[in-house]
Design a protein around this motif. Structure first.
Motif, PDB file in Angstrom:
ATOM      1  N   SER A  24       1.193  -1.398   0.127  1.00 45.33           N
ATOM      2  CA  SER A  24      -0.225  -0.157   0.198  1.00 45.33           C
ATOM      3  C   SER A  24       0.623   1.323  -0.269  1.00 45.33           C
ATOM      4  O   SER A  24       1.861   1.141   0.162  1.00 45.33           O
ATOM      5  N   ALA A  25       0.324   2.343  -0.595  1.00 46.98           N
ATOM      6  CA  ALA A  25       1.265   3.552  -0.693  1.00 46.98           C
ATOM      7  C   ALA A  25       0.346   4.372  -0.302  1.00 46.98           C
ATOM      8  O   ALA A  25      -0.498   4.398  -0.860  1.00 46.98           O
ATOM      9  N   SER A  26       0.562   5.719   0.434  1.00 42.41           N
ATOM     10  CA  SER A  26       0.060   6.676   0.637  1.00 42.41           C
ATOM     11  C   SER A  26       0.425   8.617  -0.159  1.00 42.41           C
ATOM     12  O   SER A  26       0.719   7.604  -0.892  1.00 42.41           O
ATOM     13  N   ALA A  27      -0.983   8.760   0.013  1.00 43.45           N
ATOM     14  CA  ALA A  27      -1.561   9.864  -1.113  1.00 43.45           C
ATOM     15  C   ALA A  27      -0.180  10.793  -0.896  1.00 43.45           C
ATOM     16  O   ALA A  27      -0.315  12.221  -1.002  1.00 43.45           O
ATOM     17  N   VAL A  30       5.405  10.840   1.993  1.00 44.31           N
ATOM     18  CA  VAL A  30       7.321  11.256   2.504  1.00 44.31           C
ATOM     19  C   VAL A  30       8.273  10.759   2.104  1.00 44.31           C
ATOM     20  O   VAL A  30       8.488   9.517   1.928  1.00 44.31           O
ATOM     21  N   THR A  31       9.383  11.107   1.049  1.00 43.87           N
ATOM     22  CA  THR A  31      10.292  11.139   0.110  1.00 43.87           C
ATOM     23  C   THR A  31      11.645  11.744   1.052  1.00 43.87           C
ATOM     24  O   THR A  31      12.438  12.981   0.868  1.00 43.87           O
ATOM     25  N   ASP A  55      12.143   9.211  11.570  1.00 42.86           N
ATOM     26  CA  ASP A  55      12.588   9.869  10.508  1.00 42.86           C
ATOM     27  C   ASP A  55      13.560  11.222  11.181  1.00 42.86           C
ATOM     28  O   ASP A  55      13.330  11.800  12.421  1.00 42.86           O
ATOM     29  N   SER A  56      15.781  10.984  11.570  1.00 47.44           N
ATOM     30  CA  SER A  56      16.022  11.726  12.025  1.00 47.44           C
ATOM     31  C   SER A  56      16.585  13.173  10.865  1.00 47.44           C
ATOM     32  O   SER A  56      17.225  14.102  11.413  1.00 47.44           O
ATOM     33  N   THR A  57      16.018  13.302   9.608  1.00 46.76           N
ATOM     34  CA  THR A  57      16.127  14.585   9.049  1.00 46.76           C
ATOM     35  C   THR A  57      15.509  15.516   9.214  1.00 46.76           C
ATOM     36  O   THR A  57      16.489  16.097   8.819  1.00 46.76           O
ATOM     37  N   THR A  58      14.859  15.753  10.177  1.00 46.90           N
ATOM     38  CA  THR A  58      14.218  16.708  10.933  1.00 46.90           C
ATOM     39  C   THR A  58      14.741  17.377  12.143  1.00 46.90           C
ATOM     40  O   THR A  58      15.590  16.634  12.448  1.00 46.90           O
ATOM     41  N   ALA A  67       4.905   2.774   5.307  1.00 45.01           N
ATOM     42  CA  ALA A  67       4.262   2.791   3.966  1.00 45.01           C
ATOM     43  C   ALA A  67       4.016   3.923   3.194  1.00 45.01           C
ATOM     44  O   ALA A  67       3.863   4.785   2.635  1.00 45.01           O
ATOM     45  N   ASP A  68       4.343   4.764   4.077  1.00 42.83           N
ATOM     46  CA  ASP A  68       4.638   6.656   3.983  1.00 42.83           C
ATOM     47  C   ASP A  68       5.560   7.253   3.748  1.00 42.83           C
ATOM     48  O   ASP A  68       5.369   8.629   2.692  1.00 42.83           O
ATOM     49  N   VAL A  69       6.801   6.184   3.420  1.00 45.30           N
ATOM     50  CA  VAL A  69       8.014   6.544   3.052  1.00 45.30           C
ATOM     51  C   VAL A  69       8.502   6.525   1.995  1.00 45.30           C
ATOM     52  O   VAL A  69       8.113   5.051   1.718  1.00 45.30           O
TER      53      VAL A  69
END
Length: 216
Positions: A24-27, A30-31, A55-58, A67-69
């Motif tokens: 499944s992929a989210s609409a 986040v890339t 995610d520690s890029t922020t 599934a959202d990434v």
């Protein structure tokens, strides 16, 4: 357990099938293209093991549903001088591979796994195991460490799956993530452990992670 960030908007169901598991992929995907990311963020809470992505890029780390990434592997990760000796054959035989390195490198993802939310003493041996169970992609996928010119292969989609890696409770580890060709890879992981209290095995739901390996 960290409070996960909830994806906004509706989910777009993908029709892809990976060894019997629907993707499944989210609409609101986040890339991520550079910086620190714990691809496998392992948590034990309320009697359950779970996998997400930290995610520690922020500025403030964010828990995300895998599934959202989408994890980008840019052209800067391409190596054309991979040794062709047998020890390195898991990266393919052509001398070219895309590698997210185990050391932090500007412009690339610094990918690893994190078991700091697994309390000490809960599991036998004070450890859990993550398992690579399926890979869909154009070529081989691997995770390995390297000391000098000697690699230690941890998982390799080309030599039969599943592959299992043992992780100590509280550990935070980085390794090299290798891709033998450009294209899109969907890799499936789960995590399990044996409870010290009663010998029962606890297993997470399988999670799928998407990597886009770029050749331009």
């Amino acid at each position: 357990m960290r409070a996960p960030t909830k994806a906004l908007g509706s989910l777009l169901l993908a029709a892809a099938l990976v060894t019997g598991v629907a993707t499944s992929a989210s609409a609101t995907t986040v890339t991520l293209s550079s910086g620190h990311v714990d691809v496998l963020d392992i948590d034990y809470s309320g009697g359950a093991l779970t996998l997400d992505l930290l995610d520690s890029t922020t500025a403030t780390a964010v828990d995300r549903a895998p599934a959202d990434v989408v994890l980008n592997v840019p052209l800067a990760a391409k190596h054309t001088n991979v040794p062709t000796t047998p020890a390195w054959s898991f990266l393919g035989t052509g001398g070219t591979a895309w590698i997210l390195p185990q050391s932090q490198t500007a412009g690339l993802l610094w990918a690893g796994w994190n078991a700091t939310d697994v309390p000490a003493g809960v599991f036998q041996g004070n450890q859990v195991q993550f398992q690579l169970t399926a890979v869909s992609g154009p070529a081989g996928f691997s995770v390995y460490t390297a000391a000098g010119s000697t690699p230690t292969k941890l998982v390799d989609s080309e030599d039969g799956l599943p592959d299992t890696v043992t992780v100590a409770a509280g550990a935070h580890t980085h390794a090299n993530w290798g891709f033998d060709a450009a294209g899109t890879y969907v890799v499936t992981f789960k995590v399990s452990g044996v409870l010290a209290s009663n010998g029962q095995t606890v297993t997470s739901a399988a999670q799928q992670y998407t990597f886009h390996v770029l050749n331009a």
